[in-house]
Design a protein around this motif. Structure first.
Motif, PDB file in Angstrom:
ATOM      1  N   LYS A 413       0.857  -1.184   0.000  1.00 47.07           N
ATOM      2  CA  LYS A 413       0.000   0.000   0.000  1.00 47.07           C
ATOM      3  C   LYS A 413       0.890   1.230   0.000  1.00 47.07           C
ATOM      4  CE  LYS A 413      -3.644   2.469   2.542  1.00 47.07           C
ATOM      5  NZ  LYS A 413      -4.442   2.666   1.323  1.00 47.07           N
ATOM      6  N   VAL A 414       0.668   2.113  -0.964  1.00 45.30           N
ATOM      7  CA  VAL A 414       1.441   3.346  -1.074  1.00 45.30           C
ATOM      8  C   VAL A 414       0.745   4.417  -0.229  1.00 45.30           C
ATOM      9  CG1 VAL A 414       2.421   5.047  -2.647  1.00 45.30           C
ATOM     10  CG2 VAL A 414       2.092   2.682  -3.412  1.00 45.30           C
ATOM     11  N   PRO A 415       1.418   5.028   0.746  1.00 43.42           N
ATOM     12  CA  PRO A 415       0.774   6.066   1.560  1.00 43.42           C
ATOM     13  C   PRO A 415       0.326   7.245   0.702  1.00 43.42           C
ATOM     14  CG  PRO A 415       2.836   5.328   2.561  1.00 43.42           C
ATOM     15  CD  PRO A 415       2.801   4.744   1.180  1.00 43.42           C
ATOM     16  N   GLU A 416      -0.831   7.806   1.032  1.00 41.98           N
ATOM     17  CA  GLU A 416      -1.330   8.963   0.284  1.00 41.98           C
ATOM     18  C   GLU A 416      -0.410  10.167   0.428  1.00 41.98           C
ATOM     19  OE1 GLU A 416      -5.287   9.937   1.413  1.00 41.98           O
ATOM     20  OE2 GLU A 416      -6.192   8.566  -0.048  1.00 41.98           O
ATOM     21  N   THR A 417       0.232  10.284   1.577  1.00 38.35           N
ATOM     22  CA  THR A 417       1.026  11.481   1.858  1.00 38.35           C
ATOM     23  C   THR A 417       2.511  11.268   1.599  1.00 38.35           C
ATOM     24  OG1 THR A 417       1.144  10.786   4.183  1.00 38.35           O
ATOM     25  CG2 THR A 417      -0.633  12.284   3.570  1.00 38.35           C
ATOM     26  N   THR A 418       2.877  10.217   0.869  1.00 34.37           N
ATOM     27  CA  THR A 418       4.287   9.976   0.623  1.00 34.37           C
ATOM     28  C   THR A 418       4.911  11.165  -0.090  1.00 34.37           C
ATOM     29  OG1 THR A 418       5.881   8.490  -0.422  1.00 34.37           O
ATOM     30  CG2 THR A 418       3.775   8.779  -1.548  1.00 34.37           C
ATOM     31  N   SER A 419       6.096  11.543   0.339  1.00 39.11           N
ATOM     32  CA  SER A 419       6.787  12.689  -0.256  1.00 39.11           C
ATOM     33  C   SER A 419       7.848  12.260  -1.246  1.00 39.11           C
ATOM     34  CB  SER A 419       7.424  13.541   0.850  1.00 39.11           C
ATOM     35  OG  SER A 419       8.355  12.761   1.605  1.00 39.11           O
ATOM     36  N   ARG A 483     -12.503  23.373  -6.538  1.00 42.39           N
ATOM     37  CA  ARG A 483     -11.292  22.537  -6.581  1.00 42.39           C
ATOM     38  C   ARG A 483     -11.187  21.578  -5.395  1.00 42.39           C
ATOM     39  NH1 ARG A 483     -10.704  27.349  -8.833  1.00 42.39           N
ATOM     40  NH2 ARG A 483      -9.454  27.596 -10.726  1.00 42.39           N
ATOM     41  N   SER A 484     -11.938  21.857  -4.326  1.00 43.62           N
ATOM     42  CA  SER A 484     -11.866  20.984  -3.142  1.00 43.62           C
ATOM     43  C   SER A 484     -12.496  19.623  -3.395  1.00 43.62           C
ATOM     44  CB  SER A 484     -12.552  21.657  -1.957  1.00 43.62           C
ATOM     45  OG  SER A 484     -13.935  21.835  -2.213  1.00 43.62           O
ATOM     46  N   LYS A 485     -13.294  19.480  -4.463  1.00 44.32           N
ATOM     47  CA  LYS A 485     -13.946  18.200  -4.755  1.00 44.32           C
ATOM     48  C   LYS A 485     -13.087  17.281  -5.613  1.00 44.32           C
ATOM     49  CE  LYS A 485     -18.802  19.599  -4.437  1.00 44.32           C
ATOM     50  NZ  LYS A 485     -20.099  19.631  -5.163  1.00 44.32           N
ATOM     51  N   ILE A 486     -12.027  17.789  -6.199  1.00 43.53           N
ATOM     52  CA  ILE A 486     -11.239  16.970  -7.130  1.00 43.53           C
ATOM     53  C   ILE A 486     -10.498  15.865  -6.390  1.00 43.53           C
ATOM     54  CG2 ILE A 486      -9.370  17.024  -8.824  1.00 43.53           C
ATOM     55  CD1 ILE A 486     -10.142  19.885  -9.480  1.00 43.53           C
ATOM     56  N   ASP A 487      -9.841  16.226  -5.300  1.00 40.77           N
ATOM     57  CA  ASP A 487      -9.082  15.257  -4.493  1.00 40.77           C
ATOM     58  C   ASP A 487      -9.629  15.240  -3.083  1.00 40.77           C
ATOM     59  OD1 ASP A 487      -7.439  14.361  -6.435  1.00 40.77           O
ATOM     60  OD2 ASP A 487      -5.590  15.224  -5.631  1.00 40.77           O
ATOM     61  N   ARG A 488      -9.845  14.022  -2.581  1.00 41.37           N
ATOM     62  CA  ARG A 488     -10.218  13.838  -1.190  1.00 41.37           C
ATOM     63  C   ARG A 488      -9.487  12.613  -0.676  1.00 41.37           C
ATOM     64  NH1 ARG A 488     -16.798  14.729  -1.651  1.00 41.37           N
ATOM     65  NH2 ARG A 488     -16.757  16.977  -2.057  1.00 41.37           N
ATOM     66  N   PRO A 489      -9.268  12.513   0.627  1.00 40.88           N
ATOM     67  CA  PRO A 489      -8.600  11.308   1.139  1.00 40.88           C
ATOM     68  C   PRO A 489      -9.333  10.050   0.696  1.00 40.88           C
ATOM     69  CG  PRO A 489      -8.715  12.999   2.841  1.00 40.88           C
ATOM     70  CD  PRO A 489      -9.521  13.515   1.685  1.00 40.88           C
ATOM     71  N   GLY A 490      -8.606   9.151   0.089  1.00 40.66           N
ATOM     72  CA  GLY A 490      -9.179   7.917  -0.417  1.00 40.66           C
ATOM     73  C   GLY A 490      -9.778   8.030  -1.792  1.00 40.66           C
ATOM     74  N   ASP A 491      -9.821   9.233  -2.364  1.00 35.43           N
ATOM     75  CA  ASP A 491     -10.378   9.443  -3.704  1.00 35.43           C
ATOM     76  C   ASP A 491      -9.557  10.516  -4.400  1.00 35.43           C
ATOM     77  OD1 ASP A 491     -11.936   9.478  -5.965  1.00 35.43           O
ATOM     78  OD2 ASP A 491     -13.548  10.684  -5.084  1.00 35.43           O
ATOM     79  N   ASN A 527      -6.959  21.100   0.259  1.00 31.20           N
ATOM     80  CA  ASN A 527      -7.409  19.962   1.068  1.00 31.20           C
ATOM     81  C   ASN A 527      -6.904  18.631   0.510  1.00 31.20           C
ATOM     82  OD1 ASN A 527      -9.195  20.138  -1.233  1.00 31.20           O
ATOM     83  ND2 ASN A 527     -10.534  18.689  -0.194  1.00 31.20           N
ATOM     84  N   SER A 528      -6.336  18.645  -0.690  1.00 37.12           N
ATOM     85  CA  SER A 528      -5.822  17.417  -1.294  1.00 37.12           C
ATOM     86  C   SER A 528      -4.573  16.951  -0.555  1.00 37.12           C
ATOM     87  CB  SER A 528      -5.479  17.649  -2.766  1.00 37.12           C
ATOM     88  OG  SER A 528      -4.731  16.571  -3.282  1.00 37.12           O
ATOM     89  N   PRO A 529      -4.480  15.645  -0.231  1.00 37.70           N
ATOM     90  CA  PRO A 529      -3.254  15.133   0.397  1.00 37.70           C
ATOM     91  C   PRO A 529      -2.026  15.300  -0.482  1.00 37.70           C
ATOM     92  CG  PRO A 529      -5.056  13.534   0.590  1.00 37.70           C
ATOM     93  CD  PRO A 529      -5.505  14.601  -0.365  1.00 37.70           C
ATOM     94  N   ARG A 530      -2.240  15.533  -1.783  1.00 36.90           N
ATOM     95  CA  ARG A 530      -1.117  15.647  -2.722  1.00 36.90           C
ATOM     96  C   ARG A 530      -0.941  17.072  -3.223  1.00 36.90           C
ATOM     97  NH1 ARG A 530       2.082  12.085  -1.935  1.00 36.90           N
ATOM     98  NH2 ARG A 530       2.966  12.411  -4.018  1.00 36.90           N
ATOM     99  N   PHE A 531      -1.552  18.060  -2.560  1.00 39.69           N
ATOM    100  CA  PHE A 531      -1.537  19.428  -3.073  1.00 39.69           C
ATOM    101  C   PHE A 531      -0.116  19.932  -3.308  1.00 39.69           C
ATOM    102  CE2 PHE A 531      -1.265  24.013  -2.182  1.00 39.69           C
ATOM    103  CZ  PHE A 531      -2.057  24.494  -3.212  1.00 39.69           C
TER     104      PHE A 531
END
Length: 712
Positions: A413-419, A483-491, A527-531
């Motif tokens: 599993k690749v972490p969502e917040t990986t840098s 733009r807050s709807k484009i990325d959400r945790p898990g989506d 709000n995107s974990p990858r912003f």
């Protein structure tokens, strides 16, 4: 089997139960309960009759056959413990399937155990309170035991020196067997036990000739009941094999597997069985066939004899070999002298990486996305020796059932917040040089993150499924982005690339203007974990106001003008994906229109005030009327077949005879007209009805009659 076991158990514990009497300890089980009964299947176990001292502690033994056995308990209250204030503490060792209910004189509950073989120190803890005391704890210790049998049925009694043979172990409870997967040493027949899935397997390697008996002691996790008491030792597994030798003497190497060094000229030190015919200081060829002319697998140089009856040798490796392919022959020249066997496998090397996502096939590549769980398949050589670790990812599962020398499968599993942009693959804490590339998502999201803003009204794009009839003036037409709807945790979806085409037409369908946005980039919000990992260079910073780009502004468009907006994802940015497309049609709807109409009523019937007869029948008049037209509901730019208005009418305007002078007059009139349904005719004959005031005669009048209307 359970009944026979229980009978033996009762005979064994009857004497010890009589001798070991419970004390009236105010916190002991007997202080609160006169007896506890445990019902398992058809058997009943009583604390008063069957409990005994086991491992320096009084416990209630019971037999089980199933890992998740169901048992019912009855708690008989003593006088001091007769109370409704009774609770059972929860535990991961069991689940309560019938609640603890208190009746006069006793309490009852039912539980399902969870993995009895793996459970240690099994007990029930109760919280008890009487009218005169606070809650106190008391325990019901349980001691599960089960009858376990183990048997082996080899396929053949004949085995050969140095040959490894494996066969299944038959048992009714493999999880209760304690086994050691290490090889024994120094025995006539060395052995080991291992587990393949849920199956126990025994492997043997004979070392001495003749009839040899192998005896394997067995331990269990949960004891068995014997006439002498509880025992953690089963009867040893014993079997007699006839060990035969081939034409050649088998020499055992001290290693099971050898990996060649990078430089094949560098020797590896090994130990091999001593034999009087094996000369020291000599180099032997090692080939994979007994006949002459076999490929050279290795060279074996005998260096010195050791006191352990071994010979220290130097082996130079030139080829690979696997035990399953047959024996290795130690040759003096072309003549085979001895036989041995060992796995000579290449150094662990990853050649290809495959990725499999849920519901999809394996694909070659190393691209993974933040937050996703994928299966990773490594293909190469020597992979069975590897201990792989994916740096920066959660290593979930290794599918050992399909792992072999050329393939290994992992679940990560690749972490969502990986840098990191790379997930390095390590083998035994050494970097293999291979890695997974962390790629940002670029998925075509549905159009729920866009709204069409008319100034005083907003519509979400994915909810627009029919033409928009807008009645007001569109001062500004804005495409707004949430733009807050484009990325959400898990989506996560990543940057959205859109293509937008705008067309403006008048009510006749004539094209007025076209404007194209070839590529508009929309980045996710903060709000995107990858912003922080998205490049902002090609992102649209503001909402799009179409009036800033159109020369024909929306507020200047005529009634029933049409605005078409086509929005789609840019295909080139989403290869292999189903992209979204949306067409929005906006009509500038009006309920009515106002214009000045010139017509020629003829043959009017005019009734003047105070007169009883119609006059001026047959003359052609001239009328200029400011009138309202009304549009049909649900149809585009289609007017209803009537109009209402007010203006001037020149009666008998085109009659120039002297006799008609008396009938000419100009009047102020309120008039309605009824037109034919067809609107495509240039020449029409409407019907007029109205009333007004004659200027010359100074009297009121009403009129009705046909007319002529010419449309250009």
């Amino acid at each position: 089997m359970r009944i026979a076991t229980t009978v033996v158990f009762f005979l064994f514990v009857s004497i010890s139960s009589a001798l070991a009497q419970s004390q009236s300890d105010p916190r002991s089980l007997s202080y609160y309960f006169s007896d506890v009964e445990m019902h398992v299947d058809t058997m009943v176990y009583s604390w008063k009759k069957n409990s005994q001292i086991i491992q320096n502690r009084r416990q209630l033994p019971f037999a089980y056959d199933e890992e998740n056995e169901v048992a019912e308990f009855y708690l008989r209250f003593s006088q001091v413990g007769d109370s409704n204030n009774l609770r059972l503490a929860p535990s991961k060792d069991y689940e309560l399937i019938d609640s603890l209910l208190v009746y006069p004189g006793y309490a009852r509950f039912k539980v399902r155990f969870r993995g009895l073989t793996e459970s240690n120190f099994l007990k029930f803890t109760f919280e008890v309170s009487t009218d005169t005391s606070a809650y106190q704890l008391t325990e019901l210790p349980l001691f599960p035991y089960t009858q376990t049998y183990v048997e082996i049925y080899p396929s053949a009694d004949e085995v050969f020196i140095g040959e490894e043979v494996s066969f299944d172990i038959t048992t009714n409870n493999a999880s209760n067997i304690v086994y050691d997967n290490r090889w024994t040493s120094g025995l006539p027949i060395n052995y080991r036990m291992d587990k393949q899935g849920s199956q126990l397997v025994m492997s043997i390697v004979p070392r001495n000739l003749g009839y040899q008996r192998v005896s394997i002691p067995l331990l269990v996790r949960k004891p068995i009941l014997t006439p002498e008491g509880f025992s953690y030792h089963l009867q040893p597994l014993e079997y007699t094999f006839q060990v035969k030798s081939g034409r050649l003497v088998f020499l055992q190497i001290d290693r099971q597997e050898i990996t060649p060094p990078d430089d094949n000229t560098v020797p590896i030190e090994i130990l091999i069985d001593n034999n009087r015919n094996l000369e020291l200081g000599k180099t032997y060829r090692v080939e994979n066939q007994e006949a002459q002319g076999g490929p050279l697998i290795a060279e074996l140089y005998t260096k010195s004899r050791l006191t352990t009856n071994k010979i220290l040798c130097l082996m130079r490796l030139y080829g690979n070999h696997r035990k399953s392919e047959g024996y290795l022959y130690i040759k003096d020249g072309d003549e085979a002298k001895f036989v041995t066997n060992v796995d000579i496998t290449p150094k662990t090397d990853i050649k290809t990486i495959y990725v499999q996502r849920e519901g999809k096939d394996w694909q070659a590549g190393n691209a993974v996305y933040p937050g996703e769980t994928v299966s990773i398949k490594l293909e190469g050589q020597g992979l069975h020796k590897g201990n792989f670790f994916f740096q920066g990812a959660d290593n979930l599962l290794l599918d050992s059932l399909i792992r072999n020398e050329n393939m290994a499968v992992f679940r990560i599993k690749v972490p969502e917040t990986t840098s990191s942009t790379k997930i390095e693959i390590f083998n035994h804490r050494e970097n293999t040089g291979k890695y997974l590339t962390v790629t940002e998502y670029q998925k075509a999201r549905k159009f729920d993150f866009m709204k069409l803003d008319f100034g005083n009204e907003q519509m979400q794009l994915d909810e627009i499924n029919k033409p928009i009839y807008y009645e007001g003036t569109i001062t500004d037409l804005v495409l707004a982005f949430d733009r807050s709807k484009i990325d959400r945790p898990g989506d996560l979806n990543g940057k959205q690339y859109l293509k937008i085409d705008v067309k403006v037409s008048n009510k006749q369908g004539n094209l007025l203007e076209i404007y194209k946005f070839d590529q508009v980039g929309i980045c996710p919000a903060e709000n995107s974990p990858r912003f922080g990992h998205y490049s902002q260079t090609d992102c649209q910073a503001e909402n799009i106001n179409f009036n800033n780009y159109l020369s024909r502004k929306t507020y200047d468009l005529d009634e029933w003008s049409k605005i078409e907006i086509d929005i789609s994802h840019v295909n080139e940015k989403y290869p292999g994906q189903q992209v979204s497309k949306k067409r929005i049609i906006i009509y500038l709807k009006r309920n009515h229109t106002f214009d000045v109409d010139v017509s020629f009523p003829g043959g009017l019937l005019i009734l003047k005030a105070g007169s009883e007869d119609f006059a001026n029948f047959g003359g052609i008049s001239f009328a200029m009327i400011a009138q309202f037209s009304f549009y049909q509901e649900g149809r585009i730019a289609k007017v209803k077949p009537y109009k209402l208005g007010a203006g001037f009418i020149a009666i008998n305007a085109f009659n120039f005879s002297e006799a008609a002078q008396a009938n000419r007059d100009v009047g102020l009139v309120v008039m309605g007209s009824l037109y034919p349904i067809s609107s495509t005719n240039k020449l029409t004959f409407p019907l007029y009805v109205g009333f007004g005031y004659l200027m010359k005669e100074g009297t009121l009048f009403s009129l009705v009659g046909p007319g002529i209307r010419v449309q250009f």
